[in-house]
Design a protein around this motif. Structure first.
Motif, PDB file in Angstrom:
ATOM      1  N   ILE A 191      22.892  19.780 -64.629  1.00 43.75           N
ATOM      2  CA  ILE A 191      23.805  18.884 -63.929  1.00 43.75           C
ATOM      3  C   ILE A 191      25.191  19.011 -64.534  1.00 43.75           C
ATOM      4  O   ILE A 191      25.363  18.842 -65.746  1.00 43.75           O
ATOM      5  N   THR A 192      26.167  19.336 -63.708  1.00 44.92           N
ATOM      6  CA  THR A 192      27.553  19.407 -64.152  1.00 44.92           C
ATOM      7  C   THR A 192      28.211  18.054 -63.923  1.00 44.92           C
ATOM      8  O   THR A 192      28.154  17.513 -62.820  1.00 44.92           O
ATOM      9  N   VAL A 193      28.815  17.519 -64.963  1.00 39.75           N
ATOM     10  CA  VAL A 193      29.448  16.191 -64.910  1.00 39.75           C
ATOM     11  C   VAL A 193      30.899  16.332 -65.354  1.00 39.75           C
ATOM     12  O   VAL A 193      31.187  16.972 -66.365  1.00 39.75           O
ATOM     13  N   LYS A 194      31.799  15.734 -64.595  1.00 38.87           N
ATOM     14  CA  LYS A 194      33.199  15.700 -65.005  1.00 38.87           C
ATOM     15  C   LYS A 194      33.626  14.252 -65.186  1.00 38.87           C
ATOM     16  O   LYS A 194      33.377  13.410 -64.314  1.00 38.87           O
ATOM     17  N   LEU A 195      34.271  13.962 -66.311  1.00 44.42           N
ATOM     18  CA  LEU A 195      34.637  12.586 -66.623  1.00 44.42           C
ATOM     19  C   LEU A 195      35.942  12.521 -67.391  1.00 44.42           C
ATOM     20  O   LEU A 195      36.394  13.514 -67.970  1.00 44.42           O
ATOM     21  N   ILE A 196      36.532  11.345 -67.371  1.00 43.34           N
ATOM     22  CA  ILE A 196      37.711  11.041 -68.180  1.00 43.34           C
ATOM     23  C   ILE A 196      37.256  10.085 -69.273  1.00 43.34           C
ATOM     24  O   ILE A 196      36.673   9.027 -68.980  1.00 43.34           O
ATOM     25  N   THR A 197      37.491  10.437 -70.527  1.00 39.23           N
ATOM     26  CA  THR A 197      36.989   9.607 -71.615  1.00 39.23           C
ATOM     27  C   THR A 197      37.824   9.753 -72.876  1.00 39.23           C
ATOM     28  O   THR A 197      38.378  10.816 -73.146  1.00 39.23           O
ATOM     29  N   ASP A 198      37.870   8.653 -73.622  1.00 43.69           N
ATOM     30  CA  ASP A 198      38.425   8.664 -74.975  1.00 43.69           C
ATOM     31  C   ASP A 198      37.315   8.437 -75.990  1.00 43.69           C
ATOM     32  O   ASP A 198      37.584   8.225 -77.173  1.00 43.69           O
ATOM     33  N   ALA A 199      36.070   8.453 -75.493  1.00 46.56           N
ATOM     34  CA  ALA A 199      34.920   8.178 -76.367  1.00 46.56           C
ATOM     35  C   ALA A 199      33.843   9.232 -76.138  1.00 46.56           C
ATOM     36  O   ALA A 199      32.679   8.921 -75.891  1.00 46.56           O
ATOM     37  N   LEU A 200      34.232  10.501 -76.216  1.00 47.68           N
ATOM     38  CA  LEU A 200      33.308  11.580 -75.887  1.00 47.68           C
ATOM     39  C   LEU A 200      32.080  11.571 -76.791  1.00 47.68           C
ATOM     40  O   LEU A 200      30.955  11.775 -76.317  1.00 47.68           O
ATOM     41  N   SER A 201      32.263  11.351 -78.079  1.00 52.99           N
ATOM     42  CA  SER A 201      31.127  11.357 -79.012  1.00 52.99           C
ATOM     43  C   SER A 201      30.094  10.314 -78.622  1.00 52.99           C
ATOM     44  O   SER A 201      28.883  10.578 -78.637  1.00 52.99           O
ATOM     45  N   GLU A 202      30.569   9.114 -78.261  1.00 50.89           N
ATOM     46  CA  GLU A 202      29.665   8.043 -77.856  1.00 50.89           C
ATOM     47  C   GLU A 202      28.926   8.402 -76.570  1.00 50.89           C
ATOM     48  O   GLU A 202      27.731   8.132 -76.422  1.00 50.89           O
ATOM     49  N   VAL A 203      29.639   9.029 -75.636  1.00 50.06           N
ATOM     50  CA  VAL A 203      29.009   9.451 -74.383  1.00 50.06           C
ATOM     51  C   VAL A 203      27.899  10.463 -74.662  1.00 50.06           C
ATOM     52  O   VAL A 203      26.777  10.345 -74.143  1.00 50.06           O
ATOM     53  N   LEU A 204      28.182  11.457 -75.497  1.00 46.89           N
ATOM     54  CA  LEU A 204      27.200  12.484 -75.811  1.00 46.89           C
ATOM     55  C   LEU A 204      25.988  11.898 -76.521  1.00 46.89           C
ATOM     56  O   LEU A 204      24.839  12.258 -76.224  1.00 46.89           O
ATOM     57  N   GLN A 205      26.224  10.985 -77.454  1.00 45.26           N
ATOM     58  CA  GLN A 205      25.120  10.360 -78.178  1.00 45.26           C
ATOM     59  C   GLN A 205      24.217   9.575 -77.234  1.00 45.26           C
ATOM     60  O   GLN A 205      22.986   9.614 -77.352  1.00 45.26           O
ATOM     61  N   THR A 206      24.830   8.873 -76.277  1.00 44.86           N
ATOM     62  CA  THR A 206      24.040   8.089 -75.331  1.00 44.86           C
ATOM     63  C   THR A 206      23.217   8.995 -74.428  1.00 44.86           C
ATOM     64  O   THR A 206      22.044   8.718 -74.157  1.00 44.86           O
ATOM     65  N   PHE A 207      23.796  10.078 -73.967  1.00 43.95           N
ATOM     66  CA  PHE A 207      23.033  11.027 -73.148  1.00 43.95           C
ATOM     67  C   PHE A 207      21.816  11.540 -73.925  1.00 43.95           C
ATOM     68  O   PHE A 207      20.714  11.644 -73.373  1.00 43.95           O
ATOM     69  N   ARG A 208      22.005  11.863 -75.192  1.00 49.60           N
ATOM     70  CA  ARG A 208      20.890  12.377 -75.996  1.00 49.60           C
ATOM     71  C   ARG A 208      19.802  11.309 -76.163  1.00 49.60           C
ATOM     72  O   ARG A 208      18.604  11.630 -76.135  1.00 49.60           O
ATOM     73  N   ARG A 209      20.211  10.043 -76.328  1.00 48.93           N
ATOM     74  CA  ARG A 209      19.229   8.966 -76.468  1.00 48.93           C
ATOM     75  C   ARG A 209      18.383   8.834 -75.201  1.00 48.93           C
ATOM     76  O   ARG A 209      17.212   8.455 -75.262  1.00 48.93           O
ATOM     77  N   TYR A 210      18.982   9.131 -74.065  1.00 50.55           N
ATOM     78  CA  TYR A 210      18.264   9.038 -72.788  1.00 50.55           C
ATOM     79  C   TYR A 210      17.539  10.340 -72.439  1.00 50.55           C
ATOM     80  O   TYR A 210      17.018  10.482 -71.333  1.00 50.55           O
ATOM     81  N   GLY A 211      17.503  11.276 -73.364  1.00 48.99           N
ATOM     82  CA  GLY A 211      16.729  12.490 -73.159  1.00 48.99           C
ATOM     83  C   GLY A 211      17.430  13.615 -72.448  1.00 48.99           C
ATOM     84  O   GLY A 211      16.790  14.586 -72.025  1.00 48.99           O
ATOM     85  N   TYR A 212      18.759  13.533 -72.318  1.00 45.77           N
ATOM     86  CA  TYR A 212      19.519  14.620 -71.691  1.00 45.77           C
ATOM     87  C   TYR A 212      19.954  15.616 -72.756  1.00 45.77           C
ATOM     88  O   TYR A 212      20.514  15.238 -73.787  1.00 45.77           O
ATOM     89  N   GLY A 213      19.696  16.903 -72.491  1.00 47.53           N
ATOM     90  CA  GLY A 213      20.209  17.934 -73.374  1.00 47.53           C
ATOM     91  C   GLY A 213      21.650  18.252 -73.013  1.00 47.53           C
ATOM     92  O   GLY A 213      22.025  18.240 -71.845  1.00 47.53           O
ATOM     93  N   ILE A 214      22.469  18.517 -74.019  1.00 48.33           N
ATOM     94  CA  ILE A 214      23.867  18.878 -73.797  1.00 48.33           C
ATOM     95  C   ILE A 214      23.981  20.390 -73.960  1.00 48.33           C
ATOM     96  O   ILE A 214      23.971  20.913 -75.085  1.00 48.33           O
ATOM     97  N   LEU A 215      24.050  21.112 -72.858  1.00 50.01           N
ATOM     98  CA  LEU A 215      24.133  22.568 -72.940  1.00 50.01           C
ATOM     99  C   LEU A 215      25.531  23.034 -73.301  1.00 50.01           C
ATOM    100  O   LEU A 215      25.703  24.042 -73.987  1.00 50.01           O
ATOM    101  N   SER A 216      26.538  22.336 -72.802  1.00 45.03           N
ATOM    102  CA  SER A 216      27.911  22.697 -73.140  1.00 45.03           C
ATOM    103  C   SER A 216      28.833  21.538 -72.853  1.00 45.03           C
ATOM    104  O   SER A 216      28.550  20.667 -72.027  1.00 45.03           O
TER     105      SER A 216
END
Length: 212
Positions: A163-188
């Motif tokens: 899934i390709t997601v585009k977002l505007i954020t000042d809290a990228l680390s928090e976003v990535l951590q939350t995705f991982r907690r919900y079982g999403y792998g971050i490919l790039s």
């Protein structure tokens, strides 16, 4: 939609069709008979044929596809891909030709959407094909005080979905951590300018492909 005379009558010659293809840089052309769409002529079909021959002699080789004015834009894009064409005839209920969609116009329209134009971050997520949720992805982004510009399924791989997601954020680390907690792998995770460059390369490749 292009509504000018972007078609050829079935009674015309192969020479006229070749000139039409050259003038409009198309790989396919609607063929009409008394205003009705009777098929789509491929440029490749007549590439080596005698110029004095008539289009009617190649009726057997016509492709048969079209869309209506009410067809949604996503269905139109699917039709472009399904028929591997850069032109789609648009017809009414009686099969009268009322215009054409050209792929280049749709690409330009897509380039004007916020998903492409707005500056942001691009994530490629991986999740089990039976457990991902667009609503969940949106909730994760927005719960971290970020703005979702768009997302789409960019690939399937065995039992997983990308899934390709585009977002505007000042809290990228928090976003990535939350995705991982919900079982999403971050490919790039990419800067927007790199993503735009990739899209440009893909567009250039596709442009070369349809002009072969």
């Amino acid at each position: 939609m292009t509504t000018h005379s972007l078609y050829i009558e079935i009674t015309r010659s192969v020479e006229e069709a070749k000139l039409f293809f050259e003038a409009h840089s198309l790989s396919a052309l609607p063929v009409c008979e008394e205003g009705l769409l009777v098929g789509v002529l491929s440029k490749a079909t007549i590439a080596e044929e005698a110029e004095e021959a008539l289009i009617s002699e190649y009726r057997y080789a016509f492709d048969h596809y079209s869309v209506s004015v009410s067809t949604s834009w996503d269905a139109v894009m699917e039709a472009f891909a399904a028929h591997r064409t850069d032109m789609l005839p648009v017809v009414d209920e009686a099969q009268h030709l009322i215009g054409c969609y050209q792929l280049r116009d749709f690409v330009l329209q897509l380039a004007e959407t916020p998903f492409i134009k707005e500056t942001g971050r691009v994530l490629i997520l991986e999740k089990d094909a039976h457990s991902y949720s667009f609503a969940e992805i949106a909730q994760i982004v927005e719960s971290n005080h970020s703005q979702l510009l768009g997302l789409y399924i960019s690939n399937y791989h065995e039992d997983t979905v990308l899934i390709t997601v585009k977002l505007i954020t000042d809290a990228l680390s928090e976003v990535l951590q939350t995705f991982r907690r919900y079982g999403y792998g971050i490919l790039s995770e990419k800067e927007d300018d790199l993503y735009r460059e990739e899209l440009k390369n893909i567009a250039n490749y596709f442009d070369k492909y349809i002009n072969l």
